[in-house]
Design a protein around this motif. Structure first.
Motif, mmCIF file in Angstrom:
data_model
loop_
_atom_site.group_PDB
_atom_site.id
_atom_site.type_symbol
_atom_site.label_atom_id
_atom_site.label_comp_id
_atom_site.label_asym_id
_atom_site.label_seq_id
_atom_site.Cartn_x
_atom_site.Cartn_y
_atom_site.Cartn_z
ATOM 1 N N VAL A 62 -33.709 -10.414 -42.400
ATOM 2 C CA VAL A 62 -32.582 -11.206 -41.803
ATOM 3 C C VAL A 62 -31.505 -11.259 -42.337
ATOM 4 O O VAL A 62 -30.525 -11.595 -43.310
ATOM 5 C CB VAL A 62 -33.136 -13.146 -42.177
ATOM 6 N N LYS A 63 -30.155 -11.864 -41.354
ATOM 7 C CA LYS A 63 -29.431 -11.696 -41.591
ATOM 8 C C LYS A 63 -28.169 -12.668 -40.704
ATOM 9 O O LYS A 63 -28.654 -12.907 -39.247
ATOM 10 C CB LYS A 63 -28.133 -10.789 -41.507
ATOM 11 N N THR A 64 -27.843 -13.985 -41.310
ATOM 12 C CA THR A 64 -27.401 -14.664 -40.259
ATOM 13 C C THR A 64 -25.871 -15.122 -40.970
ATOM 14 O O THR A 64 -25.698 -14.813 -41.988
ATOM 15 C CB THR A 64 -27.998 -16.371 -40.173
ATOM 16 N N THR A 65 -25.117 -15.417 -39.736
ATOM 17 C CA THR A 65 -23.881 -16.279 -39.958
ATOM 18 C C THR A 65 -24.109 -17.623 -40.970
ATOM 19 O O THR A 65 -22.886 -18.145 -41.067
ATOM 20 C CB THR A 65 -23.296 -16.022 -38.800
ATOM 21 N N TYR A 66 -24.915 -19.102 -40.136
ATOM 22 C CA TYR A 66 -25.156 -19.422 -40.863
ATOM 23 C C TYR A 66 -25.025 -19.881 -42.160
ATOM 24 O O TYR A 66 -25.732 -18.808 -43.532
ATOM 25 C CB TYR A 66 -25.978 -20.568 -40.534
ATOM 26 N N PRO A 67 -24.002 -20.688 -43.161
ATOM 27 C CA PRO A 67 -24.141 -20.987 -44.107
ATOM 28 C C PRO A 67 -25.462 -21.053 -45.167
ATOM 29 O O PRO A 67 -26.509 -21.325 -44.267
ATOM 30 C CB PRO A 67 -23.189 -22.015 -45.098
ATOM 31 N N GLY A 68 -25.237 -20.367 -46.202
ATOM 32 C CA GLY A 68 -27.211 -20.382 -47.099
ATOM 33 C C GLY A 68 -26.686 -20.540 -48.328
ATOM 34 O O GLY A 68 -25.534 -19.494 -48.512
ATOM 35 N N THR A 69 -27.976 -19.418 -49.290
ATOM 36 C CA THR A 69 -28.364 -19.152 -50.295
ATOM 37 C C THR A 69 -28.072 -18.413 -50.552
ATOM 38 O O THR A 69 -28.928 -17.695 -50.508
ATOM 39 C CB THR A 69 -29.589 -20.496 -51.347
ATOM 40 N N TYR A 70 -27.018 -17.910 -51.481
ATOM 41 C CA TYR A 70 -27.317 -16.447 -51.729
ATOM 42 C C TYR A 70 -27.595 -16.262 -53.301
ATOM 43 O O TYR A 70 -28.703 -16.982 -53.462
ATOM 44 C CB TYR A 70 -25.502 -15.762 -52.141
ATOM 45 N N LEU A 71 -27.815 -14.422 -53.139
ATOM 46 C CA LEU A 71 -29.154 -13.883 -53.902
ATOM 47 C C LEU A 71 -29.601 -14.599 -55.727
ATOM 48 O O LEU A 71 -30.537 -15.238 -56.278
ATOM 49 C CB LEU A 71 -29.549 -12.335 -54.397
ATOM 50 N N GLY A 72 -27.816 -14.340 -56.024
ATOM 51 C CA GLY A 72 -28.221 -14.925 -57.425
ATOM 52 C C GLY A 72 -28.499 -16.484 -57.519
ATOM 53 O O GLY A 72 -28.902 -16.860 -58.527
ATOM 54 N N ARG A 73 -28.169 -17.042 -56.673
ATOM 55 C CA ARG A 73 -28.562 -18.466 -56.824
ATOM 56 C C ARG A 73 -30.358 -19.351 -56.646
ATOM 57 O O ARG A 73 -30.454 -19.897 -57.806
ATOM 58 C CB ARG A 73 -27.785 -19.634 -55.607
ATOM 59 N N VAL A 74 -29.964 -18.109 -55.569
ATOM 60 C CA VAL A 74 -31.887 -18.510 -55.868
ATOM 61 C C VAL A 74 -32.713 -17.629 -56.811
ATOM 62 O O VAL A 74 -33.432 -18.248 -57.324
ATOM 63 C CB VAL A 74 -32.479 -17.005 -54.691
ATOM 64 N N LEU A 75 -32.344 -16.892 -56.963
ATOM 65 C CA LEU A 75 -32.665 -16.156 -59.116
ATOM 66 C C LEU A 75 -32.725 -17.082 -59.728
ATOM 67 O O LEU A 75 -33.649 -17.650 -60.437
ATOM 68 C CB LEU A 75 -32.750 -15.094 -58.823
ATOM 69 N N LEU A 76 -31.561 -18.046 -60.077
ATOM 70 C CA LEU A 76 -31.616 -19.126 -60.799
ATOM 71 C C LEU A 76 -32.225 -20.162 -60.551
ATOM 72 O O LEU A 76 -32.679 -20.875 -61.696
ATOM 73 C CB LEU A 76 -29.691 -20.015 -60.662
ATOM 74 N N GLN A 77 -32.484 -20.722 -58.889
ATOM 75 C CA GLN A 77 -33.512 -21.712 -58.841
ATOM 76 C C GLN A 77 -34.736 -20.808 -59.291
ATOM 77 O O GLN A 77 -35.779 -22.026 -59.493
ATOM 78 C CB GLN A 77 -33.114 -22.127 -57.204
ATOM 79 N N LEU A 78 -35.528 -20.401 -58.988
ATOM 80 C CA LEU A 78 -36.638 -19.947 -59.345
ATOM 81 C C LEU A 78 -36.902 -19.730 -60.755
ATOM 82 O O LEU A 78 -37.630 -19.450 -61.315
ATOM 83 C CB LEU A 78 -36.637 -18.307 -58.676
ATOM 84 N N GLY A 79 -35.456 -20.119 -61.802
ATOM 85 C CA GLY A 79 -35.725 -19.910 -62.575
ATOM 86 C C GLY A 79 -35.702 -18.040 -63.567
ATOM 87 O O GLY A 79 -36.258 -18.286 -65.264
ATOM 88 N N TYR A 80 -35.768 -17.596 -62.846
ATOM 89 C CA TYR A 80 -35.719 -16.116 -62.869
ATOM 90 C C TYR A 80 -34.238 -15.490 -64.224
ATOM 91 O O TYR A 80 -34.293 -14.965 -64.955
ATOM 92 C CB TYR A 80 -36.322 -14.932 -62.259
ATOM 93 N N ILE A 81 -33.279 -16.327 -64.238
ATOM 94 C CA ILE A 81 -31.849 -15.928 -64.990
ATOM 95 C C ILE A 81 -31.518 -17.240 -65.183
ATOM 96 O O ILE A 81 -31.601 -18.878 -63.998
ATOM 97 C CB ILE A 81 -31.295 -15.356 -64.158
ATOM 98 N N ASP A 82 -30.335 -17.219 -65.884
ATOM 99 C CA ASP A 82 -29.867 -18.558 -66.412
ATOM 100 C C ASP A 82 -28.269 -18.373 -65.570
ATOM 101 O O ASP A 82 -27.663 -17.796 -64.967
ATOM 102 C CB ASP A 82 -29.650 -18.835 -67.872
ATOM 103 N N ASP A 83 -27.563 -19.728 -65.869
ATOM 104 C CA ASP A 83 -25.966 -20.163 -65.552
ATOM 105 C C ASP A 83 -25.190 -19.054 -65.771
ATOM 106 O O ASP A 83 -24.449 -18.028 -65.659
ATOM 107 C CB ASP A 83 -24.902 -21.505 -65.992
ATOM 108 N N GLU A 84 -25.655 -18.174 -67.130
ATOM 109 C CA GLU A 84 -24.641 -17.733 -67.581
ATOM 110 C C GLU A 84 -24.676 -16.602 -67.509
ATOM 111 O O GLU A 84 -23.572 -16.092 -67.076
ATOM 112 C CB GLU A 84 -24.618 -17.933 -69.682
ATOM 113 N N LEU A 85 -25.536 -16.211 -67.195
ATOM 114 C CA LEU A 85 -26.023 -14.822 -66.366
ATOM 115 C C LEU A 85 -25.366 -14.344 -64.956
ATOM 116 O O LEU A 85 -24.374 -13.667 -64.803
ATOM 117 C CB LEU A 85 -27.088 -14.136 -66.252
ATOM 118 N N LEU A 86 -25.834 -15.478 -64.709
ATOM 119 C CA LEU A 86 -25.255 -15.790 -63.280
ATOM 120 C C LEU A 86 -23.706 -15.562 -63.131
ATOM 121 O O LEU A 86 -23.732 -15.068 -62.427
ATOM 122 C CB LEU A 86 -26.165 -17.675 -62.682
#
Length: 585
Positions: A62-86
């Motif tokens: 999916v691709k949309t011009t509506y604003p959304g959450t980019y992948l890095g932020r999603v991975l952070l929210q899922l707990g796979y990475i932390d802020d510093e790595l992001l």
């Protein structure tokens, strides 16, 4: 040469139209049913463009011009990475032009399963944003066998069940103008479930499962379903709408007292039961319905006659207790009263006959003391049906029988999970009645009985925090830790995020609370209380505080791969209780 998706003016669409005549949910269902491959492009009157690529009927990119959450932020929210790595990888991504997911994979920061889970979560959020934003004036064009997103993002495709997408998507459009007119077409006609439908695909929860279970027991009109008081009326309408467009429910022919046709010489003479005439039909239509009802009644009577099961009301409470004490020792074939070579149709027929007889709601009031025993028998029957009606599960079960029987520990776990679900429901009732003592006991039993259920854990944490001593001392450390664990189990657990936000608000941690309230709104835009908190905080300048504050270590929960796939009907059975026990391993 520009990407293909920028050259759609050079292509001829396979089909085109607008969402007034064909709502988005209907489009997705049509593409799914036809198992089409291609790209669906949506153009909004606000200048927005959204493109969904379908692979064999399933949305996969999916691709949309509506604003959304980019992948890095999603991975952070899922707990796979932390802020510093992001932060560090965002800079490197901008400098090298490497896709964020590919960069993290090359560093070994995430594995392939985590990347796919992140992409799937990001895609679902994009689709929900599309459902939320599209209007009636939105136009669409479908380009068959063309992937307009081939040059967008990485090469990974993350197909999602389209029925799950429609169910979750319509949740952000509970007041969609197409819902009421669609249901109005059913008028007062009785509806029942389509026994060929696979309700696991939707991701339904216990309330929806209860409605479907009741429709399996007896047909009802839309008005009767709306009177069930199981869910809010708007939610019930939404459920019926989604089931209707996906053919999960069907109109049941009304049996009338019009003269029936003569049976053929080879057919036994069966008289259809009398029923009130349908005043909405003409005489010829009523006669036709009657002609159709006779063979249906004959088949139904044969099925019932083939079952030797005695209804619970014909037994004493002691007999029901004895049956409940023995049912775990029976094989699934014995539970349903079918032989080991029984066809799926015979299994289905036996189950629905038994369901009408053993469902706890059909017991007389005087049998209240053995209602749980009847529920145990009924649960075992449901387990048997779910296993024997699925070819893979049935093969595994038969193999286990041939090796000397099924695992007794699994049978014990069946009962444990059933009891945990019952305690969870009790805890919700006690909490609404402000009986915090009983709510705590039931919530703790639910959590201990089935600790893998994130909503069990979240409710227990919340009830624990509402105890007088916790409220007086503002000691929420244990509850916050449990809520962190619930989010680790399921990164889409709305309850856990909301409860954690409420506790952080009480502690004066407004930025942390706002972050979780925003997450709740992203997961469920219909959460009025969370939406209000976000609006008020933004008006008071809370958005800036949120942007400045970084998550604490307790908020950087690590989720197991696939944890965002919570227990639901994509894997589960007719009830959230039973299907969990028979997931393929």
């Amino acid at each position: 040469m520009p990407p293909l998706m920028d050259r759609t003016s050079e292509l001829i669409p396979t089909a085109q139209g607008d969402l007034v005549k064909t709502p988005l949910a209907h489009l997705i269902v049509f593409i799914a049913d036809k198992k089409l491959t291609g790209s669906l492009v949506l153009h909004g009157d606000d200048g927005s463009t959204s493109t969904l690529y379908f692979s064999t009927g399933a949305p996969a990119k999916v691709k949309t011009t509506y604003p959304g959450t980019y992948l890095g932020r999603v991975l952070l929210q899922l707990g796979y990475i932390d802020d510093e790595l992001l932060e560090s990888t965002v800079l490197e991504m901008q400098q090298t032009g490497t896709l964020h997911g590919q960069l993290l994979r090359s560093m070994g920061a995430i594995d392939e399963a985590q990347l796919v889970a992140g992409l799937r979560e990001q895609m679902m959020r994009r689709i929900l944003k599309i459902f939320e934003k599209v209007g009636d004036v939105t136009t669409y064009a479908f380009y068959g066998d063309i992937n307009l997103l081939d040059d967008f993002g990485g090469r990974e495709l993350t197909p999602m069940d389209p029925y799950r997408v429609v169910w979750e998507g319509m949740h952000v459009r509970p007041n969609d103008p197409s819902i009421d007119p669609t249901l109005a077409r059913l008028a007062a006609a009785p509806i029942g479930i389509n026994t060929n439908a696979d309700f696991r695909r939707f991701g339904f929860g216990p309330p929806e499962g209860k409605v479907i279970e009741l429709l399996a027991l007896r047909p009802m009109s839309v008005a009767q379903v709306l009177d069930l008081n199981i869910m809010p009326i708007r939610q019930l309408k939404l459920l019926l709408y989604v089931l209707m467009i996906t053919r999960g429910i069907v109109v049941v022919p009304v049996q009338t007292s019009a003269p029936a046709r003569k049976p053929q010489a080879s057919e036994p003479a069966v008289v259809a039961p009398n029923a009130p005439p349908d005043s909405s039909r003409t005489g010829s239509e009523a006669a036709q319905a009657s002609r159709q009802a006779v063979p249906m009644a004959r088949v139904k009577l044969k099925k019932v006659a083939a079952s030797s099961t005695v209804t619970p009301m014909a037994l004493s409470p002691q007999d029901i207790q004895q049956r409940a004490s023995q049912v775990d020792a029976e094989s699934y074939f014995e539970v349903l009263g079918v032989d080991q070579n029984a066809s799926p149709d015979v299994v289905r027929s036996a189950y629905f006959s038994l369901a009408k007889q053993w469902h706890p709601d059909r017991l007389p009031d005087s049998y209240h003391e053995v209602r749980d025993d009847a529920a145990k028998v009924f649960a075992r029957m449901s387990d048997a049906f779910q296993t024997l009606s699925d070819p893979d599960k049935r093969a595994q079960y038969v193999e286990a029988l041939e090796k000397g029987g099924t695992n007794k520990d699994e049978q014990a776990k069946v009962q444990q999970v059933i009891e945990a679900t019952i305690e969870y429901q009790k805890a919700e009732v006690y909490l609404r009645k402000h009986d915090l003592g009983k709510a705590l006991r039931s919530a703790q039993k639910a959590y201990e009985g089935d600790p893998e259920q994130s909503h069990h854990l979240a409710l227990y944490a919340w009830v624990l925090s509402q105890q007088p001593e916790a409220q007086q001392s503002k000691d929420f450390e244990t509850s916050l830790r449990l809520l962190d664990q619930a989010i680790k189990l399921d990164a889409r657990c709305e309850q856990a995020f909301f409860y954690r936000a409420m506790l952080n608000k009480q502690l004066g941690k407004h930025a942390s609370a706002l972050r979780d309230f925003k997450q709740v709104v992203e997961l469920n835009p219909r959460n009025i209380e969370a939406s209000r908190e976000v609006r008020l905080a933004t008006m008071r300048g809370g958005a800036k505080a949120l942007a400045d504050e970084k998550p604490t270590s307790s908020e950087r929960t690590k989720t197991k791969p696939g944890a965002s796939e919570s227990i639901n009907w994509t894997q589960d059975s007719v009830s959230d209780i039973f299907g969990k026990l028979f997931k393929k391993k």
